[in-house]
Design a protein around this motif. Structure first.
Motif, PDB file in Angstrom:
ATOM      1  N   GLN A 179     -51.718 -12.336  36.262  1.00  0.00           N
ATOM      2  CA  GLN A 179     -50.745 -11.825  35.297  1.00  0.00           C
ATOM      3  C   GLN A 179     -49.953 -10.705  35.949  1.00  0.00           C
ATOM      4  O   GLN A 179     -50.527  -9.734  36.452  1.00  0.00           O
ATOM      5  N   PHE A 180     -48.619 -10.860  35.925  1.00  0.00           N
ATOM      6  CA  PHE A 180     -47.733  -9.865  36.522  1.00  0.00           C
ATOM      7  C   PHE A 180     -47.112  -9.013  35.415  1.00  0.00           C
ATOM      8  O   PHE A 180     -46.557  -9.543  34.445  1.00  0.00           O
ATOM      9  N   ILE A 181     -47.230  -7.700  35.560  1.00  0.00           N
ATOM     10  CA  ILE A 181     -46.574  -6.734  34.675  1.00  0.00           C
ATOM     11  C   ILE A 181     -45.598  -5.940  35.535  1.00  0.00           C
ATOM     12  O   ILE A 181     -46.012  -5.287  36.494  1.00  0.00           O
ATOM     13  N   GLY A 182     -44.292  -6.011  35.205  1.00  0.00           N
ATOM     14  CA  GLY A 182     -43.297  -5.359  36.052  1.00  0.00           C
ATOM     15  C   GLY A 182     -42.267  -4.577  35.253  1.00  0.00           C
ATOM     16  O   GLY A 182     -41.839  -5.011  34.179  1.00  0.00           O
ATOM     17  N   HIS A 183     -41.891  -3.414  35.789  1.00  0.00           N
ATOM     18  CA  HIS A 183     -40.832  -2.583  35.207  1.00  0.00           C
ATOM     19  C   HIS A 183     -40.009  -1.995  36.346  1.00  0.00           C
ATOM     20  O   HIS A 183     -40.540  -1.655  37.405  1.00  0.00           O
ATOM     21  N   TYR A 184     -38.700  -1.868  36.102  1.00  0.00           N
ATOM     22  CA  TYR A 184     -37.825  -1.335  37.148  1.00  0.00           C
ATOM     23  C   TYR A 184     -37.109  -0.060  36.721  1.00  0.00           C
ATOM     24  O   TYR A 184     -36.422   0.571  37.530  1.00  0.00           O
ATOM     25  N   THR A 185     -37.263   0.367  35.448  1.00  0.00           N
ATOM     26  CA  THR A 185     -36.638   1.599  34.969  1.00  0.00           C
ATOM     27  C   THR A 185     -37.459   2.173  33.839  1.00  0.00           C
ATOM     28  O   THR A 185     -38.187   1.448  33.149  1.00  0.00           O
ATOM     29  N   LEU A 186     -37.344   3.504  33.652  1.00  0.00           N
ATOM     30  CA  LEU A 186     -38.034   4.157  32.540  1.00  0.00           C
ATOM     31  C   LEU A 186     -37.221   4.077  31.263  1.00  0.00           C
ATOM     32  O   LEU A 186     -37.733   4.374  30.178  1.00  0.00           O
ATOM     33  N   GLU A 187     -35.958   3.695  31.378  1.00  0.00           N
ATOM     34  CA  GLU A 187     -35.101   3.601  30.214  1.00  0.00           C
ATOM     35  C   GLU A 187     -35.056   2.153  29.736  1.00  0.00           C
ATOM     36  O   GLU A 187     -35.897   1.327  30.095  1.00  0.00           O
ATOM     37  N   CYS A 188     -34.065   1.843  28.915  1.00  0.00           N
ATOM     38  CA  CYS A 188     -33.950   0.476  28.399  1.00  0.00           C
ATOM     39  C   CYS A 188     -33.764  -0.490  29.557  1.00  0.00           C
ATOM     40  O   CYS A 188     -32.956  -0.256  30.459  1.00  0.00           O
ATOM     41  N   GLU A 189     -34.545  -1.570  29.563  1.00  0.00           N
ATOM     42  CA  GLU A 189     -34.479  -2.515  30.666  1.00  0.00           C
ATOM     43  C   GLU A 189     -34.301  -3.939  30.149  1.00  0.00           C
ATOM     44  O   GLU A 189     -34.693  -4.270  29.031  1.00  0.00           O
ATOM     45  N   ASP A 190     -33.691  -4.747  30.983  1.00  0.00           N
ATOM     46  CA  ASP A 190     -33.549  -6.173  30.721  1.00  0.00           C
ATOM     47  C   ASP A 190     -34.848  -6.849  31.157  1.00  0.00           C
ATOM     48  O   ASP A 190     -35.198  -6.823  32.339  1.00  0.00           O
ATOM     49  N   GLN A 191     -35.545  -7.421  30.197  1.00  0.00           N
ATOM     50  CA  GLN A 191     -36.864  -7.977  30.511  1.00  0.00           C
ATOM     51  C   GLN A 191     -36.795  -9.192  31.422  1.00  0.00           C
ATOM     52  O   GLN A 191     -37.828  -9.649  31.912  1.00  0.00           O
ATOM     53  N   GLU A 192     -35.601  -9.747  31.645  1.00  0.00           N
ATOM     54  CA  GLU A 192     -35.459 -10.865  32.572  1.00  0.00           C
ATOM     55  C   GLU A 192     -34.620 -10.465  33.792  1.00  0.00           C
ATOM     56  O   GLU A 192     -34.007 -11.316  34.432  1.00  0.00           O
ATOM     57  N   HIS A 193     -34.619  -9.178  34.127  1.00  0.00           N
ATOM     58  CA  HIS A 193     -33.816  -8.697  35.243  1.00  0.00           C
ATOM     59  C   HIS A 193     -34.269  -9.351  36.544  1.00  0.00           C
ATOM     60  O   HIS A 193     -35.456  -9.622  36.750  1.00  0.00           O
ATOM     61  N   SER A 194     -33.318  -9.613  37.435  1.00  0.00           N
ATOM     62  CA  SER A 194     -33.616 -10.337  38.672  1.00  0.00           C
ATOM     63  C   SER A 194     -34.547  -9.570  39.605  1.00  0.00           C
ATOM     64  O   SER A 194     -35.138 -10.164  40.520  1.00  0.00           O
ATOM     65  N   SER A 195     -34.684  -8.254  39.418  1.00  0.00           N
ATOM     66  CA  SER A 195     -35.554  -7.473  40.291  1.00  0.00           C
ATOM     67  C   SER A 195     -37.011  -7.533  39.871  1.00  0.00           C
ATOM     68  O   SER A 195     -37.878  -7.012  40.568  1.00  0.00           O
ATOM     69  N   LEU A 196     -37.296  -8.180  38.750  1.00  0.00           N
ATOM     70  CA  LEU A 196     -38.673  -8.264  38.245  1.00  0.00           C
ATOM     71  C   LEU A 196     -39.314  -9.553  38.749  1.00  0.00           C
ATOM     72  O   LEU A 196     -39.156 -10.615  38.160  1.00  0.00           O
ATOM     73  N   TRP A 197     -40.029  -9.448  39.863  1.00  0.00           N
ATOM     74  CA  TRP A 197     -40.674 -10.642  40.403  1.00  0.00           C
ATOM     75  C   TRP A 197     -41.896 -10.286  41.241  1.00  0.00           C
ATOM     76  O   TRP A 197     -42.039  -9.176  41.749  1.00  0.00           O
ATOM     77  N   ALA A 198     -42.765 -11.263  41.323  1.00  0.00           N
ATOM     78  CA  ALA A 198     -43.927 -11.205  42.219  1.00  0.00           C
ATOM     79  C   ALA A 198     -44.147 -12.601  42.775  1.00  0.00           C
ATOM     80  O   ALA A 198     -43.880 -13.597  42.101  1.00  0.00           O
ATOM     81  N   GLU A 199     -44.619 -12.682  44.012  1.00  0.00           N
ATOM     82  CA  GLU A 199     -44.897 -13.966  44.645  1.00  0.00           C
ATOM     83  C   GLU A 199     -46.346 -14.021  45.089  1.00  0.00           C
ATOM     84  O   GLU A 199     -46.867 -13.063  45.673  1.00  0.00           O
ATOM     85  N   ILE A 200     -47.004 -15.144  44.796  1.00  0.00           N
ATOM     86  CA  ILE A 200     -48.379 -15.389  45.223  1.00  0.00           C
ATOM     87  C   ILE A 200     -48.358 -16.561  46.188  1.00  0.00           C
ATOM     88  O   ILE A 200     -47.834 -17.631  45.873  1.00  0.00           O
ATOM     89  N   SER A 201     -48.911 -16.374  47.359  1.00  0.00           N
ATOM     90  CA  SER A 201     -48.880 -17.409  48.386  1.00  0.00           C
ATOM     91  C   SER A 201     -49.913 -18.488  48.095  1.00  0.00           C
ATOM     92  O   SER A 201     -51.066 -18.190  47.736  1.00  0.00           O
ATOM     93  N   GLY A 202     -49.492 -19.742  48.280  1.00  0.00           N
ATOM     94  CA  GLY A 202     -50.436 -20.845  48.162  1.00  0.00           C
ATOM     95  C   GLY A 202     -51.464 -20.860  49.266  1.00  0.00           C
ATOM     96  O   GLY A 202     -52.457 -21.591  49.199  1.00  0.00           O
TER      97      GLY A 202
END
Length: 592
Positions: free
Chosen positions: A155-178
């Protein structure tokens, strides 16, 4: 492959690499139980050993997670399944996880949670300077968390700002290698020596690995014993399905693992010399004399005919198996199977619901706060469907999804074998269900359900196919500053959606080695192989027999049925195959 006297003769020379059959040369050493050295075997002979230990190191992509998994948004998750055999117990487990987190994340608020069967293993938090880099961590998983069927969850939990944020912002990502890997230490568990537990210990549906079983007989086996070995190979192949089989052959040698032994009273391996003779076809389960926790399945008969019958009882499940031994006093073959009625092939005699093509209804459902996921349905068809000049394969879809104010920006994309076919527009609140009937488009129908009638382009249809239905549904836009969590979205294909092959005839130009490699055709036209003869050399080698068993197992995996009615001939009696053809039997001959 060539034609002789009206018969199709397929020659599989031993010098040919049978990659299409996924044949692997399995040395005798490779099939021994791992970590059993000479000292352990000596302890086993003394009756005071611990049960043996093995190691399994599957990668996440081997378990079905894919090459790279990308988690997006402020909260997203993914999981992968893992089964543990009933005769194994996990003693140690370690996850070697490779992952990358977006460099734009706030380090104090962003993390990756790793859980196993809903039990938290660890929450991974990285400092700012390590974001954006590939990392590997090693996490121990308590053995007590393991069950028969397990889920490894991320489960990935991500935030890019302390203020109002777009929950689908392009900077919110994580990658898990196969390439992330589980290291499992497995201790063998003793199974009760009972026929009722079959197909254990040779096959376990929890185990996704190839089915590896040694088949043992005395030196210079006779035709009856070889036919029985082929019947057993078909049984294992039908069980193994997508897992594949790796069947090794041993002459007069006892492997250090569970094995299937085929013998008659007059022709037995030396290690069965003291076994009393049998008077009826017999199946017996006995403890391995050297390796604790393993068993030998003995397929026995007074003569060649009886040992063949014992193998047929095992493969066809025509007797209630229980106890340590079973003598067969009466046996009746099931009725001859009709052409093209293989259990794993889509029938061309009726319209088939898609629900019949999956094991569980959950496989037709998706869920998440943002949906961009795919329902995959494997569809095996007879390779000789004559689709020339046809408009397509009719497919009628019924599907449902969670409506949002932005659903009309979403779509259902349909593909076959990773080739895009068509996209269907979804609708906003109020039109959350529908139907589409086709050659492959979706036509909206009543509110709440959608239908689509379409045709899959005929030229794209082969023997083995995968239909892919991707729902792309954006979440409702509640603004950048929102106090509520996004609504979980769901989408599903109705199990009553159908595919229709009834309008197609059967024709294919032969010879066609690709059809044989993929589905065992033309031999699998009749799933019981009743019109097939298999020809072995007059004095087959171990390699010849192993090739023969691999071919029979592969055909059974394709059809989902253990073919036992084939005739096994030696090369000096190949004229008997012609006699079968002259008796109005379309006899296909595989010359191994």
């Amino acid at each position: 492959m060539k034609q002789r006297d009206g018969l199709w003769v397929l020659r599989l020379g031993m010098g040919v690499v049978l990659g299409a059959l996924s044949l692997q040369a399995v040395s005798q050493e490779a099939v021994l139980v791992s970590d059993i050295g000479a000292a352990r075997v000596q302890q086993a002979a003394q009756g005071q050993p611990p049960l043996p230990v093995s190691h399994w190191r599957p990668r996440l992509q081997d378990l079905g997670l894919g090459g790279v998994v990308r988690l997006r948004g402020t909260q997203s998750e993914v999981s992968v399944g893992l089964g543990i055999r009933r005769d194994e117990q996990v003693e140690q487990a370690r996850l070697r996880l490779q992952f990358t987190l977006s460099p734009a994340l706030l380090a104090d608020l962003s993390h990756l949670k790793v859980s196993f069967n809903d039990q938290l293993i660890q929450t991974i938090v990285l400092p700012k300077e390590r974001l954006g880099l590939m990392h590997q961590v090693e996490l121990d998983i308590p053995p007590a968390y393991f069950a028969d069927y397990n889920r490894l969850q991320f489960q990935f939990i991500g935030h890019y700002t302390l203020e109002c944020e777009d929950q689908e912002h392009s900077s919110l990502w994580a990658e898990i290698s196969g390439q992330s890997r589980l290291d499992l230490t497995l201790r063998r568990l003793p199974l009760k020596t009972d026929l009722a537990l079959l197909p254990a210990p040779f096959f376990d549906p929890r185990d996704s690995r190839p089915v590896q079983v040694p088949i043992v007989y005395a030196a210079r086996p006779n035709q009856g014993e070889l036919k029985a070995a082929g019947t057993v190979a078909g049984w294992l192949g039908a069980l193994a399905a997508y897992r594949g089989t790796e069947l090794s052959v041993l002459e007069n040698e006892l492997p250090l693992r569970s094995a299937i032994v085929i013998a008659t009273n007059a022709h037995r391996p030396d290690f069965l010399h003291d076994l009393p003779p049998v008077e009826q076809p017999t199946l017996s389960m006995v403890d391995h004399p050297l390796v604790p926790g393993t068993q030998l399945l003995l397929v026995l008969g007074k003569d060649e005919a009886q040992v063949e019958q014992a193998a047929q009882v095992l493969a066809l499940g025509k007797a209630a198996l229980s106890g340590r031994s079973l003598q067969v006093t009466q046996f009746e073959f099931p009725a001859l199977r009709a052409a093209y009625d293989a259990p794993r092939w889509i029938s061309s005699k009726r319209v088939v619901p898609l629900g019949e093509l999956v094991e569980r209804p959950e496989e037709l459902q998706l869920r998440g706060t943002t949906l961009y996921d795919t329902i995959r349905i494997n569809a095996r068809m007879a390779p000789d469907l004559f689709t020339w000049n046809a408009k397509g394969v009719p497919l009628q879809l019924q599907y449902r999804y969670t409506p949002t104010p932005l659903s009309d920006r979403g779509a259902l994309n349909v593909a076959l074998n990773d080739q895009f076919l068509r996209s269907y527009r979804l609708y906003a609140s109020g039109d959350s269900q529908g139907k589409v009937s086709a050659l492959l488009p979706l036509v909206e129908d009543s509110p709440g359900q959608t239908r689509s009638n379409m045709k899959i382009p005929a030229f794209m249809v082969g023997g083995d196919n995968q239909m892919q239905f991707t729902f792309a549904i954006p979440p409702a836009d509640l603004g950048r500053c929102r106090a509520t969590q996004p609504v979980e979205l769901r989408a599903a294909l109705d199990p009553q959606s159908t595919i229709d092959l009834t309008g197609f005839d059967h024709y294919i130009a032969m010879p066609n080695l690709a059809a044989f490699a993929n589905t065992g055709f033309p031999f699998t036209k009749y799933a019981d192989l009743a019109q097939t003869a298999i020809v072995l050399p007059s004095q087959p080698t171990v390699a010849d027999v192993q090739t023969y068993l691999a071919a029979v197992a592969r055909m059974a995996a394709s059809t989902g049925y253990a073919g036992t009615r084939f005739a096994l001939l030696s090369s000096d009696s190949i004229d008997q195959a012609k006699d079968r053809a002259d008796s109005n039997l379309n006899c296909n001959t595989c010359n191994c």
